[in-house]
Design a protein around this motif. Structure first.
Motif, short mmCIF file in Angstrom:
data_model
loop_
_atom_site.label_atom_id
_atom_site.label_comp_id
_atom_site.label_asym_id
_atom_site.label_seq_id
_atom_site.Cartn_x
_atom_site.Cartn_y
_atom_site.Cartn_z
N MET A 126 -62.38 -31.43 -8.81
CA MET A 126 -61.59 -30.25 -8.46
C MET A 126 -60.10 -30.60 -8.50
N GLN A 127 -59.35 -29.83 -9.20
CA GLN A 127 -57.93 -30.14 -9.36
C GLN A 127 -57.07 -29.00 -8.82
N PRO A 128 -55.99 -29.31 -8.10
CA PRO A 128 -55.14 -28.23 -7.57
C PRO A 128 -54.46 -27.42 -8.68
N GLY A 129 -54.23 -28.07 -9.83
CA GLY A 129 -53.58 -27.37 -10.94
C GLY A 129 -54.42 -26.23 -11.50
N TRP A 130 -55.74 -26.31 -11.31
CA TRP A 130 -56.63 -25.28 -11.86
C TRP A 130 -56.31 -23.90 -11.31
N MET A 131 -55.97 -23.91 -9.99
CA MET A 131 -55.70 -22.61 -9.35
C MET A 131 -54.49 -21.93 -10.01
N LEU A 132 -53.46 -22.73 -10.23
CA LEU A 132 -52.25 -22.19 -10.86
C LEU A 132 -52.59 -21.66 -12.26
N TYR A 133 -53.33 -22.49 -13.02
CA TYR A 133 -53.70 -22.09 -14.37
C TYR A 133 -54.55 -20.82 -14.35
N GLY A 134 -55.47 -20.77 -13.37
CA GLY A 134 -56.33 -19.58 -13.22
C GLY A 134 -55.50 -18.34 -12.96
N PHE A 135 -54.48 -18.47 -12.10
CA PHE A 135 -53.62 -17.31 -11.79
C PHE A 135 -52.87 -16.83 -13.04
N ILE A 136 -52.41 -17.80 -13.82
CA ILE A 136 -51.70 -17.42 -15.06
C ILE A 136 -52.65 -16.63 -15.97
N CYS A 137 -53.90 -17.11 -16.06
CA CYS A 137 -54.89 -16.41 -16.90
C CYS A 137 -55.13 -15.00 -16.38
N PHE A 138 -55.25 -14.85 -15.05
CA PHE A 138 -55.45 -13.51 -14.48
C PHE A 138 -54.22 -12.64 -14.75
N GLN A 196 -62.22 -33.03 -17.06
CA GLN A 196 -61.35 -32.72 -15.92
C GLN A 196 -59.88 -32.98 -16.28
N ASP A 197 -59.21 -31.94 -16.69
CA ASP A 197 -57.78 -32.06 -16.95
C ASP A 197 -57.04 -31.63 -15.68
N ILE A 198 -55.77 -32.02 -15.60
CA ILE A 198 -55.02 -31.68 -14.37
C ILE A 198 -54.84 -30.17 -14.21
N TRP A 199 -54.73 -29.43 -15.33
CA TRP A 199 -54.46 -28.00 -15.23
C TRP A 199 -55.69 -27.11 -15.45
N VAL A 200 -56.64 -27.64 -16.21
CA VAL A 200 -57.76 -26.77 -16.59
C VAL A 200 -59.01 -27.60 -16.92
N PRO A 201 -60.18 -27.10 -16.50
CA PRO A 201 -61.38 -27.79 -16.96
C PRO A 201 -61.62 -27.44 -18.43
N ILE A 202 -61.69 -28.45 -19.28
CA ILE A 202 -61.72 -28.17 -20.72
C ILE A 202 -63.12 -28.33 -21.30
N PHE A 203 -63.58 -27.27 -21.97
CA PHE A 203 -64.80 -27.36 -22.76
C PHE A 203 -64.39 -27.61 -24.21
N GLN A 204 -65.01 -28.60 -24.83
CA GLN A 204 -64.69 -28.88 -26.24
C GLN A 204 -65.72 -28.22 -27.14
N THR A 205 -65.23 -27.40 -28.06
CA THR A 205 -66.15 -26.78 -29.02
C THR A 205 -66.30 -27.70 -30.23
N HIS A 206 -67.30 -27.40 -31.05
CA HIS A 206 -67.56 -28.22 -32.25
C HIS A 206 -66.41 -28.08 -33.24
N ASP A 207 -66.16 -29.15 -34.00
CA ASP A 207 -65.07 -29.14 -34.99
C ASP A 207 -65.23 -28.03 -36.02
N LEU A 208 -66.46 -27.74 -36.37
CA LEU A 208 -66.74 -26.71 -37.37
C LEU A 208 -66.23 -25.34 -36.87
N LEU A 243 -50.49 -25.94 -20.30
CA LEU A 243 -49.90 -25.06 -19.28
C LEU A 243 -48.74 -24.26 -19.88
N VAL A 244 -47.86 -24.98 -20.61
CA VAL A 244 -46.69 -24.31 -21.20
C VAL A 244 -47.13 -23.28 -22.22
N SER A 245 -48.12 -23.64 -23.03
CA SER A 245 -48.56 -22.68 -24.06
C SER A 245 -49.17 -21.44 -23.41
N THR A 246 -49.88 -21.62 -22.29
CA THR A 246 -50.47 -20.45 -21.62
C THR A 246 -49.36 -19.59 -20.99
#
Lengths: 253, 119
Positions: free
Chosen positions: A1-13, A133-145, A209-212
């Motif tokens: 659990m990362q504190p940065g996730w909450m901030l990132y989540g708020f930006i998404c909302f 577990q990234d500092i700002w967001v939990p990252i799911f990696q999709t397939h390269d294809l 974070l900056v791109s979002t």
């Protein structure tokens, strides 16, 4: 659990709220008799899909935050799927403005729908890895294809279409309000599309974070393009002054 | 290159609506010069050939008067025989300007239509 996730989540909302608000307000303004009905519908649909995608992103981060990984994965799939589908209405919107041909716009839109649906099938077939577990967001990696399909099947064509529209507006003398609306909406679309790539590629860290934040700026600009705040209207002089015809005597010659 | 009278009428109407009733805003002037330039600088054009295009938009007398009072007086074409005309270099410049005015109108029309389609 990362504190940065909450901030990132708020930006998404935040992105979701602005986009969905734009969708709702544009949808309220729709008139079936207007010849621009379909372009308005597709443009608002684009923002609806975009808003829904970031709403799902916010929810998947929230579920990950409370440790409900299964639900998190479902909302990641929903978020990614809506992102894959949003090029279809955008293609109709831009091509119809550029060419004015309904058939070409519909066919192109169907092609992008097929590409989007193929992407969703690939997503379901190939699955995802993570979350990391990234500092700002939990990252799911999709397939390269899938990344390849998004970049060359959806991202590059969309950017080309957006760029194709700009010169028509920039090189022409037109009322300031028209230039403002068109330029700002194209800039907003461009910002949104440019920085979505960082999300799709699954890049983390401060860059994510900056791109979002820039995507949020894009959504705000998109909203301001069609519903400019009073301050902007006054400072940029966007209001069209109405002059009455003078009916007195002409100047003496 | 064929001359589309309907298109030329549309272009002339546009320029007339901008307050340019003469020259590029005058359908007779446009058609006469376009027919003359179609045959080129060394070849003569028969008046009947011009009338094939202008009969829809103006009477014979009106075209004859335009030939005499504008086209010939300004040196855009020479009369080389009974009902025979040849375009001059100056006339070619004028017809080139007519082509450019058509292109300009097409671009304005496309852009205006494009802007109209934006919600």
């Amino acid at each position: 659990m990362q504190p940065g996730w909450m901030l990132y989540g708020f930006i998404c909302f935040g992105i979701a709220i602005v986009s969905l608000l734009l969708f709702i307000k544009m949808f309220e303004m729709l008139e079936k008799t207007d010849f621009r009905y379909l372009t308005s519908v597709t443009f608002s649909l684009f923002w609806a899909l975009f808003g829904a995608s970031y709403l799902c992103t916010g929810i998947y981060i929230a579920f990950e935050y409370i440790g409900a990984s299964d639900m998190s994965l479902i909302f990641f799939y929903a978020s990614f799927s809506t992102l894959l589908m949003m090029t279809a209405p955008l293609a109709y919107f831009i091509l119809h403005i550029l060419l004015g041909d309904n058939r070409i716009s519909i066919v192109t839109s169907i092609v992008f729908t097929i590409i989007g649906l193929s992407g969703i099938m690939l997503l379901l077939l190939l699955g995802v890895e993570g979350p990391y577990q990234d500092i700002w967001v939990p990252i799911f990696q999709t397939h390269d294809l899938l990344k390849f399909l998004f970049i060359f099947g959806l991202y590059v064509p969309s950017l080309c279409m957006i760029m194709a529209l700009l010169p028509f507006i920039a090189l022409r003398r037109s009322p300031r309000s028209t230039k403002y609306k068109i330029t700002l909406s194209l800039v907003s679309l461009s910002l949104v599309y440019d920085f979505i790539l960082i999300d799709i590629l699954g890049i983390g860290g401060t860059l994510r974070l900056v791109s979002t934040l820039l995507i949020l700026l894009g959504a705000l600009l998109g909203y301001a393009a069609f519903f400019p705040p009073d301050v902007v209207v006054r400072s940029l002089g966007l209001e069209l002054s109405e002059f009455k015809e003078y009916e007195g005597e002409d100047e003496e010659i | 290159m064929s001359i589309d009278v309907d298109w030329e009428l549309e272009v002339a109407d546009f320029y007339r609506s901008l307050g340019i009733p003469q020259g590029i805003g005058d359908i007779q002037y446009r058609l006469i010069l376009l027919v003359l330039s179609q045959n080129g600088i060394g070849n003569s054009t028969n008046f009947s050939e011009i009338r094939k295009y202008t009969d829809r938009v103006a009477e014979r007398g009106s075209i004859a008067s335009k030939m005499k009072n504008v086209i010939r007086i300004e040196g855009l074409a020479k009369k080389v025989g009974r009902g025979e005309y040849v375009i001059t270099e100056k006339g070619l410049l004028a017809s080139d300007f007519i082509d450019k005015s058509s292109k300009h109108y097409r671009s304005v029309k496309n852009t205006l239509e494009l802007i109209e389609r934006i919600p």
